[in-house]
Motif scaffolding. Structure first.
Motif, PDB file in Angstrom:
ATOM      1  N   ASP A  17      82.227  22.590 -28.820  1.00 31.04           N
ATOM      2  CA  ASP A  17      80.988  22.041 -28.250  1.00 31.04           C
ATOM      3  C   ASP A  17      81.367  20.670 -27.703  1.00 31.04           C
ATOM      4  O   ASP A  17      81.408  19.684 -28.439  1.00 31.04           O
ATOM      5  N   GLY A  19      80.447  17.760 -26.230  1.00 32.35           N
ATOM      6  CA  GLY A  19      79.211  17.030 -25.968  1.00 32.35           C
ATOM      7  C   GLY A  19      79.448  15.639 -25.409  1.00 32.35           C
ATOM      8  O   GLY A  19      80.537  15.084 -25.534  1.00 32.35           O
ATOM      9  N   THR A  20      78.403  15.084 -24.801  1.00 24.00           N
ATOM     10  CA  THR A  20      78.478  13.726 -24.258  1.00 24.00           C
ATOM     11  C   THR A  20      78.687  12.717 -25.387  1.00 24.00           C
ATOM     12  O   THR A  20      79.455  11.767 -25.246  1.00 24.00           O
ATOM     13  N   THR A  23      81.922  15.727 -30.147  1.00 26.34           N
ATOM     14  CA  THR A  23      82.630  16.996 -29.923  1.00 26.34           C
ATOM     15  C   THR A  23      82.787  17.689 -31.267  1.00 26.34           C
ATOM     16  O   THR A  23      83.259  17.079 -32.228  1.00 26.34           O
ATOM     17  N   SER A  38      82.801  11.700 -28.909  1.00 23.21           N
ATOM     18  CA  SER A  38      83.586  11.961 -27.685  1.00 23.21           C
ATOM     19  C   SER A  38      83.971  10.626 -27.043  1.00 23.21           C
ATOM     20  O   SER A  38      83.454  10.258 -25.981  1.00 23.21           O
ATOM     21  N   GLY A  78      76.574  15.305 -19.803  1.00 20.05           N
ATOM     22  CA  GLY A  78      76.979  16.659 -20.176  1.00 20.05           C
ATOM     23  C   GLY A  78      78.161  17.232 -19.427  1.00 20.05           C
ATOM     24  O   GLY A  78      78.610  18.329 -19.717  1.00 20.05           O
ATOM     25  N   GLU A 143      74.993  26.213 -22.603  1.00 22.29           N
ATOM     26  CA  GLU A 143      74.531  25.465 -23.779  1.00 22.29           C
ATOM     27  C   GLU A 143      73.247  26.023 -24.409  1.00 22.29           C
ATOM     28  O   GLU A 143      73.179  26.174 -25.628  1.00 22.29           O
ATOM     29  N   ASP A 165      67.206  22.124 -25.955  1.00 20.67           N
ATOM     30  CA  ASP A 165      68.396  21.507 -26.548  1.00 20.67           C
ATOM     31  C   ASP A 165      68.532  20.078 -26.006  1.00 20.67           C
ATOM     32  O   ASP A 165      68.855  19.887 -24.836  1.00 20.67           O
ATOM     33  N   GLY A 167      70.553  16.964 -25.964  1.00 20.23           N
ATOM     34  CA  GLY A 167      71.873  16.429 -26.287  1.00 20.23           C
ATOM     35  C   GLY A 167      71.975  14.944 -25.972  1.00 20.23           C
ATOM     36  O   GLY A 167      70.965  14.258 -25.776  1.00 20.23           O
ATOM     37  N   GLY A 297      69.774  20.190 -31.031  1.00 21.18           N
ATOM     38  CA  GLY A 297      70.479  19.001 -30.523  1.00 21.18           C
ATOM     39  C   GLY A 297      70.072  17.753 -31.284  1.00 21.18           C
ATOM     40  O   GLY A 297      69.049  17.727 -31.975  1.00 21.18           O
TER      41      GLY A 297
END
Length: 347
Positions: A17, A19-20, A23, A38, A78, A143, A165, A167, A297
């Motif tokens: 996954d 992610g912004t 991770t 991340s 994203g 996602e 979701d 995020g 999320g």
């Protein structure tokens, strides 16, 4: 044939996954084994750049680095903003999952989730980053689909269900049925935009400059989507640089003010949900009336967000059991379980 089986046995197939904000890595047969920010810290020595730290260690450096070190977040909204740094980060996490014993013969199969609104160029960048990091095959999963599988929603059945979701970089709103997305929309608002809204509110109203990490801490500690009943709620002390005198200063801020600061990003998320409901087929809309909306999320943890959506839509709204890991669990199940293999795509 023997060598193919041997290579597969030697490597750990994994679901990522990417992610912004964070991770997460899910390994076949072992579950989620890694959950790190991340962030990559790059050090420049004599004009040569090298990776100094990745994940938790790099996150601690954000906003506090000397001139020769730069803390970078390779994903924005994203999608990959810096492909070279993202590649280094994926490589580091694969290496870490293999117990630091990454060898030339380990070629794992990797499933990575991507935002539903990402372009083919953005998807190719993610695929290339994973391939260069040592993957034998790269599959992509959207996602919202991964989030719905992770939240145990009936995605394989002819029943309409809605997932939101939220995020770090994007909010994905999707209506799912029969292993596909009947309707999806992606709003470029998430946890990062909430942090920015808090920062700009404090700067505008208190003449105080605060960093990204401080804004995130405020959001986690006292973040709220609707004003508390007494209009004030909890109070938190924050430190930053006074823009008038230029010296460090401490102020206190309450939940009523935070709700005011977050009204714009929360309003954008609500608008995204309304647009998705307006574009949903009538039979699926009837199912959503019974099933309700599921929030996943990190943004789903914002206090009062489910109540705001319930008031605005009139539908039942629930927060998934473990919203932070829903997407990673769903991506992992798509890798492991045959019934979900149909949702995987090649870039």
């Amino acid at each position: 044939m023997f060598w193919t089986r041997w290579f597969k046995w030697m490597s750990h197939d994994m679901a990522i996954d990417l992610g912004t904000a964070n991770t997460l890595v899910y390994v076949r047969g072992r579950g989620i084994v890694l959950n790190e920010p991340s962030v990559v810290a790059i050090e420049t020595v004599n004009g040569v750049k090298r990776v100094k730290a990745v994940g938790d260690d790099a996150k601690l450096m954000m906003g506090k680095t000397p001139d020769q070190i730069e803390a970078i977040r390779p994903l924005r909204d994203g999608v990959i903003a810096d492909i070279d740094v993202a590649e280094q980060m994926i490589k580091h996490f694969i290496h870490k999952v293999h117990g630091g014993k990454m060898r030339a013969w380990r070629f794992p199969e990797i499933v990575i989730c991507v935002p539903s609104g990402s372009t083919s160029v953005e998807r190719r960048a993610i695929r290339d980053a994973a391939s260069n990091a040592g993957a034998s095959a790269v599959y992509l999963i959207e996602e919202p689909m991964a989030a719905a599988i992770g939240a145990d929603m009936p995605v394989t059945e002819p029943i309409g269900s809605m997932v939101v979701d939220i995020g770090g970089g994007t909010t994905e709103v999707a209506v799912l049925s029969l292993r596909g997305l009947a309707y999806t929309t992606s709003v470029r608002v998430g946890g990062d935009k909430m942090d920015e809204a808090i920062s700009s509110y404090v700067r505008r109203n208190h003449n105080l400059l605060i960093g990204e990490a401080t804004a995130e801490r405020i959001k986690k500690e006292v973040g709220i989507a609707k004003p508390p009943t007494d209009g004030i709620g909890k109070t938190v002390h924050i430190k930053g640089r006074d823009l008038v005198n230029g010296v460090p200063k401490e102020i206190s801020i309450n939940q009523g003010q935070i709700a005011e600061a977050l009204s714009e990003p929360v309003g954008t998320i609500v608008e995204g949900v309304r647009i998705a409901l307006e574009n949903t087929a009538p039979e699926l809309a009837a199912d959503i009336c019974d099933q309700g909306i599921v929030l996943t999320g990190g943004g789903a943890l914002l206090q009062g967000l489910d109540e705001v959506l319930r008031d605005e839509t009139g539908l039942p709204v629930t927060v998934a059991e473990d919203p932070l890991t829903c997407v990673a669990l769903g991506t992992g199940r798509a890798l492991e379980e045959e019934q979900f293999r149909g949702v995987l795509q090649t870039a």
